[in-house]
Design an enzyme around this catalytic site. Structure first.
Site, mmCIF file in Angstrom:
data_model
loop_
_atom_site.group_PDB
_atom_site.id
_atom_site.type_symbol
_atom_site.label_atom_id
_atom_site.label_comp_id
_atom_site.label_asym_id
_atom_site.label_seq_id
_atom_site.Cartn_x
_atom_site.Cartn_y
_atom_site.Cartn_z
ATOM 1 N N PHE A 184 -16.818 -10.700 1.135
ATOM 2 C CA PHE A 184 -16.821 -10.708 -0.330
ATOM 3 C C PHE A 184 -17.039 -12.141 -0.818
ATOM 4 O O PHE A 184 -16.248 -12.697 -1.566
ATOM 5 C CB PHE A 184 -15.508 -10.138 -0.898
ATOM 6 N N ASP A 205 -21.704 -10.035 1.338
ATOM 7 C CA ASP A 205 -21.470 -9.458 0.015
ATOM 8 C C ASP A 205 -22.415 -8.278 -0.145
ATOM 9 O O ASP A 205 -23.474 -8.238 0.484
ATOM 10 C CB ASP A 205 -21.724 -10.495 -1.093
ATOM 11 N N SER A 206 -22.017 -7.323 -0.990
ATOM 12 C CA SER A 206 -22.883 -6.160 -1.199
ATOM 13 C C SER A 206 -23.907 -6.432 -2.298
ATOM 14 O O SER A 206 -24.793 -5.617 -2.534
ATOM 15 C CB SER A 206 -22.041 -4.936 -1.557
ATOM 16 N N ASN A 232 -21.876 -3.729 3.043
ATOM 17 C CA ASN A 232 -20.558 -3.293 2.627
ATOM 18 C C ASN A 232 -19.576 -3.857 3.661
ATOM 19 O O ASN A 232 -19.729 -3.615 4.862
ATOM 20 C CB ASN A 232 -20.524 -1.760 2.618
ATOM 21 N N ASP A 253 -11.591 -11.516 0.551
ATOM 22 C CA ASP A 253 -11.295 -11.704 -0.879
ATOM 23 C C ASP A 253 -11.974 -10.610 -1.697
ATOM 24 O O ASP A 253 -12.909 -10.870 -2.459
ATOM 25 C CB ASP A 253 -11.774 -13.101 -1.323
ATOM 26 N N CYS A 293 -6.202 -9.601 -5.637
ATOM 27 C CA CYS A 293 -6.102 -10.008 -7.043
ATOM 28 C C CYS A 293 -5.640 -8.843 -7.916
ATOM 29 O O CYS A 293 -5.787 -8.875 -9.126
ATOM 30 C CB CYS A 293 -7.427 -10.593 -7.535
HETATM 31 N N1 SAH Z 1 -14.644 -14.830 -2.753
HETATM 32 C C1 SAH Z 1 -15.387 -14.945 -3.992
HETATM 33 C C2 SAH Z 1 -15.014 -13.908 -5.025
HETATM 34 C C3 SAH Z 1 -15.157 -12.489 -4.568
HETATM 35 S S1 SAH Z 1 -15.285 -11.351 -5.856
HETATM 36 C C4 SAH Z 1 -15.209 -16.335 -4.558
HETATM 37 O O1 SAH Z 1 -14.378 -17.107 -4.078
HETATM 38 O O2 SAH Z 1 -15.923 -16.655 -5.527
HETATM 39 C C5 SAH Z 1 -15.681 -9.901 -5.016
HETATM 40 C C6 SAH Z 1 -17.092 -9.827 -4.469
HETATM 41 O O3 SAH Z 1 -17.138 -8.678 -3.621
HETATM 42 C C7 SAH Z 1 -18.201 -9.653 -5.476
HETATM 43 O O4 SAH Z 1 -19.176 -10.635 -5.258
HETATM 44 C C8 SAH Z 1 -18.797 -8.259 -5.187
HETATM 45 O O5 SAH Z 1 -20.210 -8.253 -5.296
HETATM 46 C C9 SAH Z 1 -18.395 -8.034 -3.763
HETATM 47 N N2 SAH Z 1 -18.146 -6.654 -3.311
HETATM 48 C C10 SAH Z 1 -17.492 -5.663 -3.942
HETATM 49 N N3 SAH Z 1 -17.325 -4.593 -3.135
HETATM 50 C C11 SAH Z 1 -17.897 -4.920 -1.932
HETATM 51 C C12 SAH Z 1 -18.025 -4.273 -0.686
HETATM 52 N N4 SAH Z 1 -17.550 -3.041 -0.488
HETATM 53 N N5 SAH Z 1 -18.633 -4.925 0.335
HETATM 54 C C13 SAH Z 1 -19.125 -6.174 0.142
HETATM 55 N N6 SAH Z 1 -19.008 -6.841 -1.020
HETATM 56 C C14 SAH Z 1 -18.412 -6.236 -2.044
#
Ligand code: SAH
Length: 349
Positions: A184, A205-206, A232, A253, A293
């Site tokens: 993420f 990231d997705s 994912n 995260d 969060c």
């Molecule tokens: N770690 C980042 C914030 C993450 S916010 C930072 O420090 O800035 C969550 C992120 O997860 C978003 O970018 C969203 O696109 C991604 N996301 C949401 N569901 C997901 C999934 N199932 N697999 C991969 N990425 C995902």
């Protein structure tokens, strides 16, 4: 409006909403006009505090709602640009004065509103996004902990980026080594911070837009040992485990799994699965940096969930640090909702 108790004794002044479950949001216990001078003073107090707690960063939360006794007002600073969210009916009405104060105090190049958030519908407020004053370029480049990050204030997630992990990036940096995985990753916040201490980092990231931003940020810093993969994270972790891949650092995260209390059980199952998979691919001596969060998931819930994941993964794990959001997102002692971010740094033995 004035707030009085049943015996008509004055309690304070609050913003009123005729729609939300939160009918009143207390602004002050004093009898004084809620005017430009009042708001300017509160914003100045918030800005002065940031000077004490924010170092080497041009992007930070300047006003954090209840945490700065300006309930339902969020102002994020991205260098010479400010992004505003007014999340209640009362604060929405004060928006023109607030924009004016920001212009006068900080002379920003632009003030943008990112009022395209679902909570506004609970207040019967419409979705809105745009420039309130000045201009908003497609890309704003700011330093965070001395690294350079590009953000798109109008199209990026949240107000352009997630600023609450700024102090946790640094903490992560102090443990990172070897081969790291940042799940993420969004704009690459954790990945880029830890890249200096690691042989290689993989950010997942997705969202393709997120990864484009992450690569741009790697380029801006001349970082070349980070790779990105669109996937994912749940699927990726499962496949990585099956393929026998191992990492020295795993960062998790995810977005909030429990946006409402009614989702708590399914959210905890999500956190358990994610952390179970994260622990499985961690080398002995490696670090799991895991975040939640979701306000509805307490730190105790989160610890218990990860403990249960560790048992299932047959791993012995120590808690190295229990952290929360950066200090520019103040926690108001009497409003527990303001403590929402959990960031645990764990070590697998
Ligand atoms: N770690 C980042 C914030 C993450 S916010 C930072 O420090 O800035 C969550 C992120 O997860 C978003 O970018 C969203 O696109 C991604 N996301 C949401 N569901 C997901 C999934 N199932 N697999 C991969 N990425 C995902």
């Amino acid at each position: 409006m004035s707030v009085r108790d049943r015996r008509k004794r004055f309690l304070g002044q609050a913003l009123y909403s005729n729609r939300s479950q939160i009918a009143l949001r207390l602004l002050t216990r004093e009898k004084r006009p809620i005017d430009r001078a009042f708001l300017a003073e509160r914003i100045q107090t918030a800005a002065d505090y940031r000077r004490q707690v924010v170092q080497d960063s041009e992007a930070f939360r300047l006003v954090a709602s209840e945490g700065d006794v300006l309930p339902s007002l969020v102002i994020d600073r991205y260098g010479e640009y400010l992004v505003v969210q007014t999340l209640s009916q009362g604060m929405e009405r004060l928006k023109p004065i607030i924009t004016d104060i920001l212009q006068e105090k900080f002379s920003p190049r632009g003030v943008v509103e990112r009022n395209d958030v679902v909570v506004r519908s609970l207040e019967a407020l419409e979705q809105a996004k745009g420039v309130l004053s000045g201009e908003a370029p497609e890309e704003v480049i700011v330093s965070i902990n001395g690294l350079r990050f590009a953000f798109n204030l109008l199209e990026g997630q949240k107000t352009g980026g997630f600023l609450d992990q700024r102090e946790n990036y640094r903490a992560a940096q102090s443990y990172a080594f070897g081969r790291a995985l940042d799940c993420f990753t969004y704009a690459g916040g954790f990945a880029l911070h830890i890249s200096r201490c690691c042989d290689s980092v993989l950010g997942i990231d997705s969202s393709q837009d997120a990864l484009r931003l992450a690569q741009r940020n790697a380029d801006l810093n001349g970082i070349s040992n980070v790779e990105w993969k669109e996937a994912n994270c749940f699927d990726f972790l499962k496949a990585a485990d099956q393929a026998g891949e191992r990492f020295d650092v795993v960062v998790l995260d995810p977005p909030a799994f429990a946006r409402q209390r009614s989702n708590l059980d399914s959210a905890l199952r999500g956190y358990k699965e994610l952390n179970l998979r994260g622990l499985k691919i961690l080398n002995p001596g490696g670090y799991l940096i895991t975040c939640s969060c979701s306000y509805h998931v307490t730190e105790a819930d989160f610890l218990e969930t990860i403990a249960s994941a560790a048992v299932d993964a047959h791993r012995t794990v120590t808690v190295v640090e229990r952290r929360t959001q950066g200090r520019d997102h103040p926690i108001l002692l009497t409003v527990p909702e303001t403590l929402y971010l959990k960031c645990l740094i764990l070590r697998a033995l």
